[in-house]
Motif scaffolding. Structure first.
Motif, mmCIF file in Angstrom:
data_model
loop_
_atom_site.group_PDB
_atom_site.id
_atom_site.type_symbol
_atom_site.label_atom_id
_atom_site.label_comp_id
_atom_site.label_asym_id
_atom_site.label_seq_id
_atom_site.Cartn_x
_atom_site.Cartn_y
_atom_site.Cartn_z
ATOM 1 N N MET A 1 0.839 -1.187 0.000
ATOM 2 C CA MET A 1 0.000 0.000 0.000
ATOM 3 C C MET A 1 0.878 1.242 0.000
ATOM 4 O O MET A 1 1.857 1.321 0.727
ATOM 5 C CB MET A 1 -0.898 -0.007 1.234
ATOM 6 N N LYS A 2 0.489 2.216 -0.841
ATOM 7 C CA LYS A 2 1.194 3.488 -0.903
ATOM 8 C C LYS A 2 0.265 4.583 -0.402
ATOM 9 O O LYS A 2 -0.937 4.380 -0.262
ATOM 10 C CB LYS A 2 1.642 3.789 -2.331
ATOM 11 N N TYR A 3 0.871 5.733 -0.169
ATOM 12 C CA TYR A 3 0.129 6.886 0.334
ATOM 13 C C TYR A 3 0.418 8.094 -0.542
ATOM 14 O O TYR A 3 1.525 8.247 -1.065
ATOM 15 C CB TYR A 3 0.512 7.178 1.788
ATOM 16 N N TRP A 4 -0.573 8.980 -0.619
ATOM 17 C CA TRP A 4 -0.506 10.140 -1.508
ATOM 18 C C TRP A 4 -1.124 11.354 -0.839
ATOM 19 O O TRP A 4 -1.959 11.212 0.057
ATOM 20 C CB TRP A 4 -1.264 9.846 -2.813
ATOM 21 N N LEU A 5 -0.746 12.516 -1.322
ATOM 22 C CA LEU A 5 -1.427 13.755 -0.984
ATOM 23 C C LEU A 5 -1.956 14.306 -2.295
ATOM 24 O O LEU A 5 -1.208 14.385 -3.281
ATOM 25 C CB LEU A 5 -0.468 14.748 -0.322
ATOM 26 N N MET A 6 -3.242 14.629 -2.332
ATOM 27 C CA MET A 6 -3.852 15.176 -3.546
ATOM 28 C C MET A 6 -4.472 16.520 -3.219
ATOM 29 O O MET A 6 -5.261 16.640 -2.285
ATOM 30 C CB MET A 6 -4.875 14.193 -4.109
ATOM 31 N N LYS A 7 -4.050 17.518 -3.999
ATOM 32 C CA LYS A 7 -4.503 18.894 -3.768
ATOM 33 C C LYS A 7 -5.693 19.236 -4.648
ATOM 34 O O LYS A 7 -5.751 18.836 -5.810
ATOM 35 C CB LYS A 7 -3.383 19.875 -4.117
ATOM 36 N N THR A 8 -6.584 20.024 -4.073
ATOM 37 C CA THR A 8 -7.713 20.559 -4.808
ATOM 38 C C THR A 8 -8.081 21.914 -4.222
ATOM 39 O O THR A 8 -7.851 22.160 -3.036
ATOM 40 C CB THR A 8 -8.933 19.614 -4.755
ATOM 41 N N GLU A 9 -8.605 22.772 -5.048
ATOM 42 C CA GLU A 9 -9.124 24.038 -4.554
ATOM 43 C C GLU A 9 -10.555 23.783 -4.075
ATOM 44 O O GLU A 9 -11.359 23.225 -4.824
ATOM 45 C CB GLU A 9 -9.088 25.094 -5.650
ATOM 46 N N PRO A 10 -10.879 24.159 -2.839
ATOM 47 C CA PRO A 10 -12.202 23.826 -2.308
ATOM 48 C C PRO A 10 -13.358 24.404 -3.129
ATOM 49 O O PRO A 10 -14.447 23.827 -3.135
ATOM 50 C CB PRO A 10 -12.182 24.370 -0.884
ATOM 51 N N GLU A 11 -13.139 25.513 -3.844
ATOM 52 C CA GLU A 11 -14.203 26.053 -4.696
ATOM 53 C C GLU A 11 -14.449 25.156 -5.914
ATOM 54 O O GLU A 11 -15.536 25.143 -6.468
ATOM 55 C CB GLU A 11 -13.856 27.471 -5.169
ATOM 56 N N GLU A 12 -13.409 24.433 -6.315
ATOM 57 C CA GLU A 12 -13.532 23.502 -7.443
ATOM 58 C C GLU A 12 -14.153 22.174 -6.992
ATOM 59 O O GLU A 12 -15.069 21.667 -7.604
ATOM 60 C CB GLU A 12 -12.151 23.224 -8.054
ATOM 61 N N PHE A 13 -13.555 21.592 -5.933
ATOM 62 C CA PHE A 13 -14.036 20.312 -5.410
ATOM 63 C C PHE A 13 -13.482 20.134 -4.003
ATOM 64 O O PHE A 13 -12.280 19.971 -3.825
ATOM 65 C CB PHE A 13 -13.607 19.152 -6.317
ATOM 66 N N SER A 14 -14.345 20.151 -3.019
ATOM 67 C CA SER A 14 -13.932 20.122 -1.613
ATOM 68 C C SER A 14 -14.103 18.735 -0.998
ATOM 69 O O SER A 14 -14.731 17.847 -1.576
ATOM 70 C CB SER A 14 -14.768 21.129 -0.821
ATOM 71 N N ILE A 15 -13.584 18.601 0.216
ATOM 72 C CA ILE A 15 -13.789 17.353 0.961
ATOM 73 C C ILE A 15 -15.275 17.146 1.234
ATOM 74 O O ILE A 15 -15.766 16.016 1.227
ATOM 75 C CB ILE A 15 -12.958 17.325 2.276
ATOM 76 N N LYS A 40 1.090 5.194 -13.175
ATOM 77 C CA LYS A 40 2.047 4.104 -12.976
ATOM 78 C C LYS A 40 2.136 3.584 -11.545
ATOM 79 O O LYS A 40 2.507 2.431 -11.328
ATOM 80 C CB LYS A 40 3.438 4.561 -13.409
ATOM 81 N N ASP A 41 1.830 4.437 -10.580
ATOM 82 C CA ASP A 41 2.121 4.072 -9.192
ATOM 83 C C ASP A 41 0.906 3.835 -8.306
ATOM 84 O O ASP A 41 0.982 3.080 -7.345
ATOM 85 C CB ASP A 41 2.998 5.147 -8.539
ATOM 86 N N MET A 42 -0.208 4.514 -8.585
ATOM 87 C CA MET A 42 -1.375 4.369 -7.714
ATOM 88 C C MET A 42 -2.076 3.041 -7.938
ATOM 89 O O MET A 42 -2.215 2.597 -9.068
ATOM 90 C CB MET A 42 -2.367 5.511 -7.946
ATOM 91 N N LYS A 43 -2.527 2.470 -6.828
ATOM 92 C CA LYS A 43 -3.262 1.209 -6.864
ATOM 93 C C LYS A 43 -4.516 1.345 -6.010
ATOM 94 O O LYS A 43 -4.555 2.120 -5.047
ATOM 95 C CB LYS A 43 -2.410 0.059 -6.314
ATOM 96 N N VAL A 44 -5.523 0.555 -6.334
ATOM 97 C CA VAL A 44 -6.755 0.533 -5.541
ATOM 98 C C VAL A 44 -6.400 0.231 -4.082
ATOM 99 O O VAL A 44 -5.611 -0.679 -3.812
ATOM 100 C CB VAL A 44 -7.749 -0.511 -6.099
ATOM 101 N N GLY A 45 -6.954 1.025 -3.181
ATOM 102 C CA GLY A 45 -6.701 0.848 -1.754
ATOM 103 C C GLY A 45 -5.647 1.782 -1.192
ATOM 104 O O GLY A 45 -5.527 1.910 0.030
#
Length: 151
Positions: A1-15, A40-45
């Motif tokens: 399992m890998k971990y990621w940080l994904m950025k978004t602008e809350p006005e575009e798409f928020s938590i 190439k690197d992301m996997k389900v889960g």
């Protein structure tokens, strides 16, 4: 399992928007390195730190996960899309995405300033390095655990 940080602008798409829909294609990424992480690197889960950028207090606001295999980003083929890419063809797509699924909203925002103040504990963390503007970043297991311990 890998971990990621994904950025978004809350006005575009928020938590909160992700919590409402439950699952969303992470479309519109137009940076080759960020695309390569997804392709190439992301996997389900895999775990995702959901990060709000371009806001009064940028920071980690939630936890999500990768819930699909990588597939071509359909927005690249839509002429009316902000993410249309005339050089991309359906038989040779240039841009790829994964679907992101909601796990939980954090009790509080773990701000970028707080993360920068704890740079020694985070070690080599792309988010706190000068000039790094990628919307998709790798996170080590130790960084993941430490960041969530700040909640």
């Amino acid at each position: 399992m890998k971990y990621w940080l994904m950025k978004t602008e809350p006005e575009e798409f928020s938590i909160d928007a992700l919590a409402k829909v439950g699952r969303e294609p992470w479309s519109g990424v137009r940076n080759y390195q960020a695309r390569n992480y997804m392709m190439k690197d992301m996997k389900v889960g895999d775990g995702i730190l959901f990060y709000h950028s371009n806001t009064d207090i940028p920071g980690v606001v939630g936890v999500a996960e990768v819930v699909s295999e990588t597939y071509p980003d359909p927005s690249q083929f839509k002429k009316k899309s902000d993410y249309y890419d005339p050089a991309s063809k359906p038989e040779q797509p240039r841009w790829w995405l994964v679907d992101v699924g909601f796990k939980r909203k954090l009790k509080r925002t773990i701000s970028l300033d707080e993360l920068k103040a704890k740079a020694d504990q985070l070690g080599d963390f792309a988010l706190t390095q000068r000039g790094n503007r990628l919307s998709v970043l790798p996170v080590s297991a130790a960084q993941w655990k430490f960041i969530l311990s700040l909640e």
